[in-house]
Scaffold this motif. Structure first.
Motif, PDB file in Angstrom:
ATOM      1  N   GLN A   9       0.848  -1.188   0.000  1.00  0.00           N
ATOM      2  CA  GLN A   9       0.000   0.000   0.000  1.00  0.00           C
ATOM      3  C   GLN A   9       0.890   1.246   0.000  1.00  0.00           C
ATOM      4  N   VAL A  10       0.643   2.134  -0.956  1.00  0.00           N
ATOM      5  CA  VAL A  10       1.400   3.373  -1.073  1.00  0.00           C
ATOM      6  C   VAL A  10       0.456   4.549  -0.856  1.00  0.00           C
ATOM      7  N   GLN A  11       0.928   5.530  -0.148  1.00  0.00           N
ATOM      8  CA  GLN A  11       0.106   6.702   0.140  1.00  0.00           C
ATOM      9  C   GLN A  11       0.922   7.965  -0.064  1.00  0.00           C
ATOM     10  N   LEU A  12       0.285   8.990  -0.625  1.00  0.00           N
ATOM     11  CA  LEU A  12       0.886  10.314  -0.752  1.00  0.00           C
ATOM     12  C   LEU A  12       0.083  11.271   0.118  1.00  0.00           C
ATOM     13  N   VAL A  13       0.763  12.006   0.969  1.00  0.00           N
ATOM     14  CA  VAL A  13       0.092  12.955   1.852  1.00  0.00           C
ATOM     15  C   VAL A  13       0.662  14.340   1.606  1.00  0.00           C
ATOM     16  N   GLU A  14      -0.220  15.262   1.214  1.00  0.00           N
ATOM     17  CA  GLU A  14       0.165  16.632   0.926  1.00  0.00           C
ATOM     18  C   GLU A  14      -0.137  17.531   2.116  1.00  0.00           C
ATOM     19  N   SER A  15       0.625  18.613   2.200  1.00  0.00           N
ATOM     20  CA  SER A  15       0.353  19.626   3.218  1.00  0.00           C
ATOM     21  C   SER A  15       0.902  20.957   2.740  1.00  0.00           C
ATOM     22  N   GLY A  16       0.441  22.032   3.360  1.00  0.00           N
ATOM     23  CA  GLY A  16       1.020  23.342   3.110  1.00  0.00           C
ATOM     24  C   GLY A  16       0.165  24.328   2.334  1.00  0.00           C
ATOM     25  N   GLY A  17      -0.977  23.922   1.867  1.00  0.00           N
ATOM     26  CA  GLY A  17      -1.823  24.866   1.142  1.00  0.00           C
ATOM     27  C   GLY A  17      -2.453  25.876   2.083  1.00  0.00           C
ATOM     28  N   GLY A  18      -3.174  26.843   1.506  1.00  0.00           N
ATOM     29  CA  GLY A  18      -3.844  27.824   2.333  1.00  0.00           C
ATOM     30  C   GLY A  18      -4.182  29.081   1.575  1.00  0.00           C
ATOM     31  N   LEU A  19      -4.520  30.111   2.336  1.00  0.00           N
ATOM     32  CA  LEU A  19      -4.887  31.417   1.778  1.00  0.00           C
ATOM     33  C   LEU A  19      -3.748  32.397   2.022  1.00  0.00           C
ATOM     34  N   VAL A  20      -3.355  33.103   0.977  1.00  0.00           N
ATOM     35  CA  VAL A  20      -2.258  34.054   1.097  1.00  0.00           C
ATOM     36  C   VAL A  20      -2.558  35.255   0.206  1.00  0.00           C
ATOM     37  N   GLN A  21      -2.032  36.405   0.577  1.00  0.00           N
ATOM     38  CA  GLN A  21      -2.205  37.594  -0.252  1.00  0.00           C
ATOM     39  C   GLN A  21      -1.229  37.578  -1.424  1.00  0.00           C
ATOM     40  N   ALA A  22      -1.591  38.279  -2.466  1.00  0.00           N
ATOM     41  CA  ALA A  22      -0.706  38.385  -3.619  1.00  0.00           C
ATOM     42  C   ALA A  22       0.654  38.915  -3.179  1.00  0.00           C
ATOM     43  N   GLY A  23       1.692  38.290  -3.732  1.00  0.00           N
ATOM     44  CA  GLY A  23       3.055  38.629  -3.348  1.00  0.00           C
ATOM     45  C   GLY A  23       3.610  37.780  -2.228  1.00  0.00           C
ATOM     46  N   GLY A  24       2.759  37.012  -1.597  1.00  0.00           N
ATOM     47  CA  GLY A  24       3.178  36.171  -0.492  1.00  0.00           C
ATOM     48  C   GLY A  24       3.772  34.857  -0.940  1.00  0.00           C
ATOM     49  N   SER A  25       4.064  34.003   0.039  1.00  0.00           N
ATOM     50  CA  SER A  25       4.720  32.719  -0.225  1.00  0.00           C
ATOM     51  C   SER A  25       4.010  31.589   0.491  1.00  0.00           C
ATOM     52  N   LEU A  26       4.117  30.420  -0.085  1.00  0.00           N
ATOM     53  CA  LEU A  26       3.653  29.175   0.535  1.00  0.00           C
ATOM     54  C   LEU A  26       4.630  28.065   0.162  1.00  0.00           C
ATOM     55  N   ARG A  27       4.700  27.054   1.009  1.00  0.00           N
ATOM     56  CA  ARG A  27       5.518  25.880   0.718  1.00  0.00           C
ATOM     57  C   ARG A  27       4.651  24.644   0.838  1.00  0.00           C
ATOM     58  N   LEU A  28       4.565  23.907  -0.252  1.00  0.00           N
ATOM     59  CA  LEU A  28       3.824  22.652  -0.265  1.00  0.00           C
ATOM     60  C   LEU A  28       4.781  21.485  -0.041  1.00  0.00           C
ATOM     61  N   SER A  29       4.280  20.462   0.635  1.00  0.00           N
ATOM     62  CA  SER A  29       5.042  19.235   0.844  1.00  0.00           C
ATOM     63  C   SER A  29       4.188  18.038   0.455  1.00  0.00           C
ATOM     64  N   CYS A  30       4.842  16.999  -0.004  1.00  0.00           N
ATOM     65  CA  CYS A  30       4.154  15.756  -0.353  1.00  0.00           C
ATOM     66  C   CYS A  30       5.067  14.601   0.022  1.00  0.00           C
ATOM     67  N   ALA A  31       4.612  13.797   0.966  1.00  0.00           N
ATOM     68  CA  ALA A  31       5.403  12.671   1.446  1.00  0.00           C
ATOM     69  C   ALA A  31       4.804  11.352   0.980  1.00  0.00           C
ATOM     70  N   ALA A  32       5.634  10.526   0.403  1.00  0.00           N
ATOM     71  CA  ALA A  32       5.216   9.181  -0.023  1.00  0.00           C
ATOM     72  C   ALA A  32       5.593   8.186   1.062  1.00  0.00           C
ATOM     73  N   SER A  33       4.663   7.286   1.349  1.00  0.00           N
ATOM     74  CA  SER A  33       4.935   6.276   2.378  1.00  0.00           C
ATOM     75  C   SER A  33       4.360   4.939   1.953  1.00  0.00           C
ATOM     76  N   GLY A  34       4.811   3.890   2.627  1.00  0.00           N
ATOM     77  CA  GLY A  34       4.329   2.555   2.308  1.00  0.00           C
ATOM     78  C   GLY A  34       5.446   1.676   1.812  1.00  0.00           C
ATOM     79  N   SER A  35       5.050   0.607   1.150  1.00  0.00           N
ATOM     80  CA  SER A  35       6.019  -0.380   0.670  1.00  0.00           C
ATOM     81  C   SER A  35       6.563   0.048  -0.688  1.00  0.00           C
ATOM     82  N   ILE A  36       7.561   0.927  -0.640  1.00  0.00           N
ATOM     83  CA  ILE A  36       8.120   1.533  -1.853  1.00  0.00           C
ATOM     84  C   ILE A  36       9.467   0.909  -2.171  1.00  0.00           C
ATOM     85  N   PHE A  37       9.623   0.492  -3.411  1.00  0.00           N
ATOM     86  CA  PHE A  37      10.909  -0.042  -3.852  1.00  0.00           C
ATOM     87  C   PHE A  37      11.820   1.083  -4.327  1.00  0.00           C
ATOM     88  N   SER A  38      11.271   1.960  -5.174  1.00  0.00           N
ATOM     89  CA  SER A  38      12.054   3.088  -5.690  1.00  0.00           C
ATOM     90  C   SER A  38      11.129   4.201  -6.151  1.00  0.00           C
TER      91      SER A  38
END
Length: 121
Positions: free
Chosen positions: A1-30
């Motif tokens: 079982q493989v799962q991808l979990v994202e985080s980091g979205g949201g509301l920001v004003q123009a000119g601002g910054s955000l950082r998104l993350s995505c972590a893969a977990s489970g029985s991964i070979f490569s």
């Protein structure tokens, strides 16, 4: 079982910054390529940025110079640093990972659940 979990979205004003993350977990070979796509209301899903296992990157013209994709292979995680955000960057952002699961030993695409990014003017 493989799962991808994202985080980091949201509301920001123009000119601002955000950082998104995505972590893969489970029985991964490569893990091969990792990337981010986005889909705005009424529009098709489009590639934002991608990074190969060797670290080569590719960006949509609309985000070049503002967004940076990176990956931490030890953590099976891909990041998207978004600076100088514009209202037209508003969309649901999805991570995409091409990986080989131990159960199948065949590379295929996996998608995250999506995270909303809203940029106000």
């Amino acid at each position: 079982q493989v799962q991808l979990v994202e985080s980091g979205g949201g509301l920001v004003q123009a000119g601002g910054s955000l950082r998104l993350s995505c972590a893969a977990s489970g029985s991964i070979f490569s893990i091969n390529a990792m990337g981010w796509y986005r889909q705005a209301p009424g529009k098709q899903r489009e590639l934002v940025a991608a990074i190969t296992s060797g670290g080569s990157t590719n960006y949509a013209d609309s985000v070049k110079g503002r967004f940076t994709i990176s990956r931490d292979n030890a953590k099976n995680t891909v990041y998207l640093q978004m600076n100088s955000l514009k209202p037209e960057d508003t969309a649901v952002y999805y991570c995409n990972v091409v990986l080989t699961a131990i159960a199948t030993m065949t590379p295929r695409d996996y998608w995250g659940q999506g995270t909303q990014v809203t940029v106000s003017s």
